[in-house]
Each structure stands twice: as C-alpha cells, then as structure tokens.
Design a protein around this motif. Structure first.
Motif, PDB file in Angstrom:
ATOM      1  N   CYS A 163       0.694  -1.521  -0.291  1.00  0.00           N
ATOM      2  CA  CYS A 163       0.117   0.278  -0.225  1.00  0.00           C
ATOM      3  C   CYS A 163       0.926   1.348  -0.059  1.00  0.00           C
ATOM      4  CB  CYS A 163      -1.131   0.217   1.532  1.00  0.00           C
ATOM      5  SG  CYS A 163      -1.726  -1.657   0.999  1.00  0.00           S
ATOM      6  N   ALA A 164       2.207   1.023   0.338  1.00  0.00           N
ATOM      7  CA  ALA A 164       2.909   2.281   0.860  1.00  0.00           C
ATOM      8  C   ALA A 164       4.265   2.669  -0.064  1.00  0.00           C
ATOM      9  CB  ALA A 164       4.361   2.411   1.877  1.00  0.00           C
ATOM     10  N   ALA A 165       3.988   1.241  -1.416  1.00  0.00           N
ATOM     11  CA  ALA A 165       4.741   1.674  -2.694  1.00  0.00           C
ATOM     12  C   ALA A 165       4.388   2.916  -3.081  1.00  0.00           C
ATOM     13  CB  ALA A 165       4.891   0.074  -3.736  1.00  0.00           C
ATOM     14  N   SER A 166       5.668   3.116  -3.971  1.00  0.00           N
ATOM     15  CA  SER A 166       5.305   4.408  -4.862  1.00  0.00           C
ATOM     16  C   SER A 166       4.910   3.852  -6.379  1.00  0.00           C
ATOM     17  CB  SER A 166       7.083   4.974  -4.740  1.00  0.00           C
ATOM     18  OG  SER A 166       7.555   4.172  -5.730  1.00  0.00           O
ATOM     19  N   ALA A 167       5.158   4.567  -7.100  1.00  0.00           N
ATOM     20  CA  ALA A 167       4.053   4.706  -8.500  1.00  0.00           C
ATOM     21  C   ALA A 167       4.737   3.705  -9.140  1.00  0.00           C
ATOM     22  CB  ALA A 167       3.272   5.514  -9.503  1.00  0.00           C
ATOM     23  N   SER A 168       5.801   4.264  -9.630  1.00  0.00           N
ATOM     24  CA  SER A 168       7.053   2.868  -9.944  1.00  0.00           C
ATOM     25  C   SER A 168       7.073   1.938  -9.531  1.00  0.00           C
ATOM     26  CB  SER A 168       8.605   4.061  -9.794  1.00  0.00           C
ATOM     27  OG  SER A 168       8.478   4.239  -9.176  1.00  0.00           O
ATOM     28  N   ASP A 169       7.056   1.833  -8.002  1.00  0.00           N
ATOM     29  CA  ASP A 169       7.070   0.423  -7.810  1.00  0.00           C
ATOM     30  C   ASP A 169       5.594  -0.355  -8.154  1.00  0.00           C
ATOM     31  OD1 ASP A 169       8.683   0.691  -5.878  1.00  0.00           O
ATOM     32  OD2 ASP A 169       8.160   1.396  -4.722  1.00  0.00           O
ATOM     33  N   LEU A 170       4.828   0.101  -8.750  1.00  0.00           N
ATOM     34  CA  LEU A 170       3.254  -0.859  -8.326  1.00  0.00           C
ATOM     35  C   LEU A 170       3.607  -1.327 -10.171  1.00  0.00           C
ATOM     36  CD1 LEU A 170       0.643   1.932  -7.365  1.00  0.00           C
ATOM     37  CD2 LEU A 170       1.545  -0.160  -6.230  1.00  0.00           C
ATOM     38  N   THR A 171       4.939  -1.003 -10.830  1.00  0.00           N
ATOM     39  CA  THR A 171       4.847  -1.674 -12.639  1.00  0.00           C
ATOM     40  C   THR A 171       5.633  -2.440 -12.175  1.00  0.00           C
ATOM     41  OG1 THR A 171       6.606   0.409 -12.634  1.00  0.00           O
ATOM     42  CG2 THR A 171       4.650   0.459 -13.643  1.00  0.00           C
ATOM     43  N   LEU A 172       6.580  -2.826 -10.876  1.00  0.00           N
ATOM     44  CA  LEU A 172       6.909  -3.769 -11.005  1.00  0.00           C
ATOM     45  C   LEU A 172       6.539  -5.370 -10.770  1.00  0.00           C
ATOM     46  CD1 LEU A 172      10.000  -2.481  -8.470  1.00  0.00           C
ATOM     47  CD2 LEU A 172      10.521  -3.219 -11.104  1.00  0.00           C
ATOM     48  N   ASP A 173       6.969  -6.653 -10.955  1.00  0.00           N
ATOM     49  CA  ASP A 173       6.285  -7.785 -10.492  1.00  0.00           C
ATOM     50  C   ASP A 173       7.059  -8.173  -9.298  1.00  0.00           C
ATOM     51  OD1 ASP A 173       5.999 -10.933 -10.357  1.00  0.00           O
ATOM     52  OD2 ASP A 173       6.063 -10.764 -12.937  1.00  0.00           O
ATOM     53  N   VAL A 174       6.392  -8.568  -8.021  1.00  0.00           N
ATOM     54  CA  VAL A 174       6.860  -8.653  -6.264  1.00  0.00           C
ATOM     55  C   VAL A 174       7.237 -10.261  -7.198  1.00  0.00           C
ATOM     56  CG1 VAL A 174       6.479  -8.402  -4.712  1.00  0.00           C
ATOM     57  CG2 VAL A 174       5.089  -6.457  -6.411  1.00  0.00           C
ATOM     58  N   ASP A 175       6.598 -10.844  -7.265  1.00  0.00           N
ATOM     59  CA  ASP A 175       6.872 -12.196  -7.486  1.00  0.00           C
ATOM     60  C   ASP A 175       8.558 -12.624  -7.772  1.00  0.00           C
ATOM     61  OD1 ASP A 175       4.753 -12.699  -5.887  1.00  0.00           O
ATOM     62  OD2 ASP A 175       3.437 -13.739  -7.569  1.00  0.00           O
ATOM     63  N   GLU A 176       8.889 -11.878  -8.979  1.00  0.00           N
ATOM     64  CA  GLU A 176      10.150 -11.961 -10.122  1.00  0.00           C
ATOM     65  C   GLU A 176      11.445 -11.233  -9.199  1.00  0.00           C
ATOM     66  OE1 GLU A 176      11.888 -13.620 -13.327  1.00  0.00           O
ATOM     67  OE2 GLU A 176      10.035 -13.966 -12.901  1.00  0.00           O
ATOM     68  N   VAL A 177      10.710 -10.387  -8.833  1.00  0.00           N
ATOM     69  CA  VAL A 177      11.508  -9.513  -7.859  1.00  0.00           C
ATOM     70  C   VAL A 177      11.995  -9.981  -6.376  1.00  0.00           C
ATOM     71  CG1 VAL A 177      11.961  -7.108  -6.419  1.00  0.00           C
ATOM     72  CG2 VAL A 177      10.711  -7.146  -8.464  1.00  0.00           C
ATOM     73  N   ASN A 178      10.859 -10.748  -6.007  1.00  0.00           N
ATOM     74  CA  ASN A 178      12.208 -11.618  -4.348  1.00  0.00           C
ATOM     75  C   ASN A 178      11.879 -12.595  -5.154  1.00  0.00           C
ATOM     76  OD1 ASN A 178      10.912  -9.754  -2.899  1.00  0.00           O
ATOM     77  ND2 ASN A 178       9.270 -10.274  -3.442  1.00  0.00           N
ATOM     78  N   LYS A 179      12.488 -13.490  -6.327  1.00  0.00           N
ATOM     79  CA  LYS A 179      13.375 -14.221  -6.908  1.00  0.00           C
ATOM     80  C   LYS A 179      14.908 -14.267  -6.182  1.00  0.00           C
ATOM     81  CE  LYS A 179       9.770 -16.670 -10.157  1.00  0.00           C
ATOM     82  NZ  LYS A 179       9.888 -16.659 -11.277  1.00  0.00           N
ATOM     83  N   PRO A 180      15.326 -15.501  -6.097  1.00  0.00           N
ATOM     84  CA  PRO A 180      17.108 -15.556  -5.826  1.00  0.00           C
ATOM     85  C   PRO A 180      17.670 -15.082  -7.438  1.00  0.00           C
ATOM     86  CG  PRO A 180      16.164 -17.686  -4.497  1.00  0.00           C
ATOM     87  CD  PRO A 180      15.117 -16.538  -5.441  1.00  0.00           C
ATOM     88  N   TRP A 181      18.953 -14.112  -6.772  1.00  0.00           N
ATOM     89  CA  TRP A 181      19.094 -13.304  -8.452  1.00  0.00           C
ATOM     90  C   TRP A 181      20.456 -12.699  -7.773  1.00  0.00           C
ATOM     91  CZ3 TRP A 181      20.349  -8.629  -9.690  1.00  0.00           C
ATOM     92  CH2 TRP A 181      20.865  -8.943 -11.334  1.00  0.00           C
ATOM     93  N   LYS A 182      21.323 -12.981  -8.440  1.00  0.00           N
ATOM     94  CA  LYS A 182      23.040 -12.250  -8.430  1.00  0.00           C
ATOM     95  C   LYS A 182      23.133 -11.799  -9.686  1.00  0.00           C
ATOM     96  CE  LYS A 182      23.572 -15.539  -4.640  1.00  0.00           C
ATOM     97  NZ  LYS A 182      24.403 -16.677  -4.600  1.00  0.00           N
ATOM     98  N   GLY A 183      23.880 -10.487  -9.666  1.00  0.00           N
ATOM     99  CA  GLY A 183      24.848  -9.949 -10.582  1.00  0.00           C
ATOM    100  C   GLY A 183      25.044  -8.528 -10.247  1.00  0.00           C
ATOM    101  N   ASP A 184      26.019  -8.479 -11.053  1.00  0.00           N
ATOM    102  CA  ASP A 184      26.558  -6.757 -11.094  1.00  0.00           C
ATOM    103  C   ASP A 184      25.673  -5.475 -11.071  1.00  0.00           C
ATOM    104  OD1 ASP A 184      28.058  -5.002  -9.709  1.00  0.00           O
ATOM    105  OD2 ASP A 184      30.244  -5.757 -10.390  1.00  0.00           O
ATOM    106  N   LEU A 185      26.089  -4.454 -10.965  1.00  0.00           N
ATOM    107  CA  LEU A 185      25.144  -3.218 -12.031  1.00  0.00           C
ATOM    108  C   LEU A 185      25.149  -3.878 -13.051  1.00  0.00           C
ATOM    109  CD1 LEU A 185      23.971  -0.477 -11.031  1.00  0.00           C
ATOM    110  CD2 LEU A 185      26.187   0.371 -11.450  1.00  0.00           C
ATOM    111  N   ASP A 186      25.891  -3.931 -14.212  1.00  0.00           N
ATOM    112  CA  ASP A 186      25.621  -3.725 -15.521  1.00  0.00           C
ATOM    113  C   ASP A 186      24.349  -5.055 -15.559  1.00  0.00           C
ATOM    114  OD1 ASP A 186      26.661  -6.226 -14.630  1.00  0.00           O
ATOM    115  OD2 ASP A 186      27.865  -6.792 -16.080  1.00  0.00           O
ATOM    116  N   ALA A 187      24.354  -5.907 -15.180  1.00  0.00           N
ATOM    117  CA  ALA A 187      23.432  -7.215 -15.314  1.00  0.00           C
ATOM    118  C   ALA A 187      22.014  -6.340 -14.291  1.00  0.00           C
ATOM    119  CB  ALA A 187      23.532  -8.192 -14.530  1.00  0.00           C
ATOM    120  N   MET A 188      22.169  -5.732 -13.131  1.00  0.00           N
ATOM    121  CA  MET A 188      20.609  -5.102 -12.576  1.00  0.00           C
ATOM    122  C   MET A 188      20.517  -4.357 -13.534  1.00  0.00           C
ATOM    123  SD  MET A 188      21.933  -4.258  -8.902  1.00  0.00           S
ATOM    124  CE  MET A 188      23.533  -5.438  -7.784  1.00  0.00           C
ATOM    125  N   ILE A 189      20.901  -3.676 -14.127  1.00  0.00           N
ATOM    126  CA  ILE A 189      20.333  -2.359 -14.797  1.00  0.00           C
ATOM    127  C   ILE A 189      19.708  -2.634 -16.380  1.00  0.00           C
ATOM    128  CG2 ILE A 189      21.255  -0.848 -16.790  1.00  0.00           C
ATOM    129  CD1 ILE A 189      23.701  -0.435 -15.064  1.00  0.00           C
TER     130      ILE A 189
END
Length: 281
Positions: free
Chosen positions: A21-47
């Motif tokens: 409920c407190a998420a910003s407008a930009s947060d609402l476009t994120l796939d929360v389930d996907e974001v919460n999956k284990p994932w590793k990488g450096d900044l280039d991969a985050m971009i």
C-alpha cells in the motif's frame, strides 16, 4: 520487556503487511514475485533487469511507513541514489528507453537476515545504518563510509549509577542485540578486561527485532539498566526520552564508520554507490 518486544513485532508485521500500500507509483509496475526470486549479478545486470533491491530494517530512524507513505533517512537517501543513477544512465544512453528507468525496490528485513539475504541473492544493497565491523567485512563488501568518527557509548537507566569509562562496565549487565556492532564491541572489550584480570561484562541479549530507539525506550522506562548505542542516536533520542543517562565519555568503540553493504565481488555497484556517497557526503 516483553511488552515492548511484542509491540515492536506487531509494528514490524503491520509495516511489512502494508508495504504494498505504501509503494510508490513506479513500484507498482514491478512484478513483485519476480523481484523476490533469488538472483545475483553486478550493476550492469541490474540495469538490464531494471531493478535494484535494497534491504532495509524497519526503524523509526531509518525506514518506516507513516499513513501509507514510506519515510526515513535511509528511504530519502536511496531514492536520491535512484534518481542520480538514472540521470547518469540516461546521459550515457545505457537505459533501454527514456521512460524505462532502473527502479529501486525496498525489502524490509530483520538485521539477522541481512547477510543471508545479500549472499542468497534476495537483495542487492543493504542500507540500514550498518557499522563496518570485522564480521561484516567477512560476509559482505562495503561502500565508502556515509558517516565516520562515530562512537558507541553507554546509556543508563534513571537511578542506575553512571559509568565514567567503558572499563567500569566490568562485572555489570549490559543489554544489546546479538546482531549488532555493539555485541562485537563488548566482546572485544571483555577480552581486554579478562587480560587485565578483571571480571567480564555480563552481556544480556535482547530480541533482534528491537532497534536502537526501542531499546532506549526500555532503558528510559527502567526495564533494562543500560545499553550501548551510537552517540548521535543517543543524543537524538535523549530529546524524546529525557530520563536517559547518556555517558559520552564511556566509549566501547571509537571512530566507527557507517556504510551501505552489498555482495562481495560487485565492483560496478560499489563504484556507483561510492561515487554517489562522495558527491552527497
């Protein structure tokens, strides 16, 4: 003591439950389930992924939700980092499109979870007023310091005799969280005391869910006799809890540094964070 811990646990549950409920407008476009999956990488991969996950610890000082709005010193700083990073990426033409920015996603955790979440790929940055310690450096890398020269000092309850030095804690009870720099500081001090044939400090562990301000509230109420906190935090909360006895001269750690943490071997992320901190420090 139980009452404060229970209230803290309930507040933590409410904060996490209401996070969407407190998420910003930009947060609402994120796939929360996907974001919460284990994932590793450096900044280039985050971009390329479009997301940087920031671990935060619910706290009245660093990160909290007030009437559905995320607030706190850490929240404000991380949002500024997000904005600055996107401006640089846009200028360098490293974004997929003008409106496809890298988004920061806040992940509330307990302090005992930070190292595991980072190393299991459940978060990318930990921003929670973290002191650089020997243990911390064994499990994570750190940015350049956000703050330097921080002392950890003794704070006592009203009616409890104040100490003039850290050594005067010998044989006395001190209440701290295990997952804290304070616990590590007291452990080192105990080794020094034992080497001098003095009784060690009696370290009493508090629930890890309690933040510094929660423990200070307990000390102010006389529920525990004394604790250790960072000097700036003690001075700030002394204004809220006036019965606290702050012993600035009784230092268990001096010159501590506060920084953001991330997985080891993340040179690109470290470079970006370091550049931001140096520019805004």
């Amino acid at each position: 003591m139980a009452t404060v811990a229970v209230r803290r646990a309930r507040w933590f549950f409410v904060l996490v439950a209401g996070f969407a409920c407190a998420a910003s407008a930009s947060d609402l476009t994120l796939d929360v389930d996907e974001v919460n999956k284990p994932w590793k990488g450096d900044l280039d991969a985050m971009i390329q992924r479009g997301t940087i996950r920031v671990l935060v610890v619910p706290s009245k000082t660093y990160y909290f939700v007030d009437k559905g709005t995320q607030k706190g010193a850490t929240y404000d700083l991380v949002r500024q980092f997000e904005d600055d990073l996107n401006k640089k990426l846009l200028a360098q033409q490293k974004l997929k499109g003008k409106h496809l920015k890298v988004k920061v996603f806040f992940v509330p955790v307990g302090r005992e979870q930070i190292a595991r979440f980072l190393n299991d790929g459940l978060g990318d940055i930990a921003a929670a007023g973290i002191t650089i310690t020997d243990y911390g450096q064994s499990v994570a890398d750190f940015s350049v310091p956000l703050y330097t020269g921080i002392d950890e000092i003794v704070v006592s309850a009203p009616g409890v005799p104040a100490v003039q030095s850290a050594e005067e804690l010998a044989g006395k009870e001190v209440f701290v969280r295990k997952y804290s720099s304070y616990y590590e500081s007291l452990g080192k001090l105990n080794k020094q005391l034992v080497a001098r044939k003095r009784p060690p400090i009696v370290i009493k562990l508090l629930p890890n869910e309690l933040e510094d301000e929660d423990i200070l509230e307990m000390v102010n109420a006389g529920l525990v006799p004394r604790t250790i906190v960072k000097a700036p935090i003690a001075k700030f909360w002394k204004q809220v809890f006036p019965k606290l006895v702050v012993s600035e001269q009784a230092k268990v750690r001096t010159g501590a540094e506060i920084a953001w943490a991330f997985r080891k071997d993340s040179p690109q992320l470290k470079a970006a964070v370091d550049e931001f901190i140096r520019a805004h420090g």
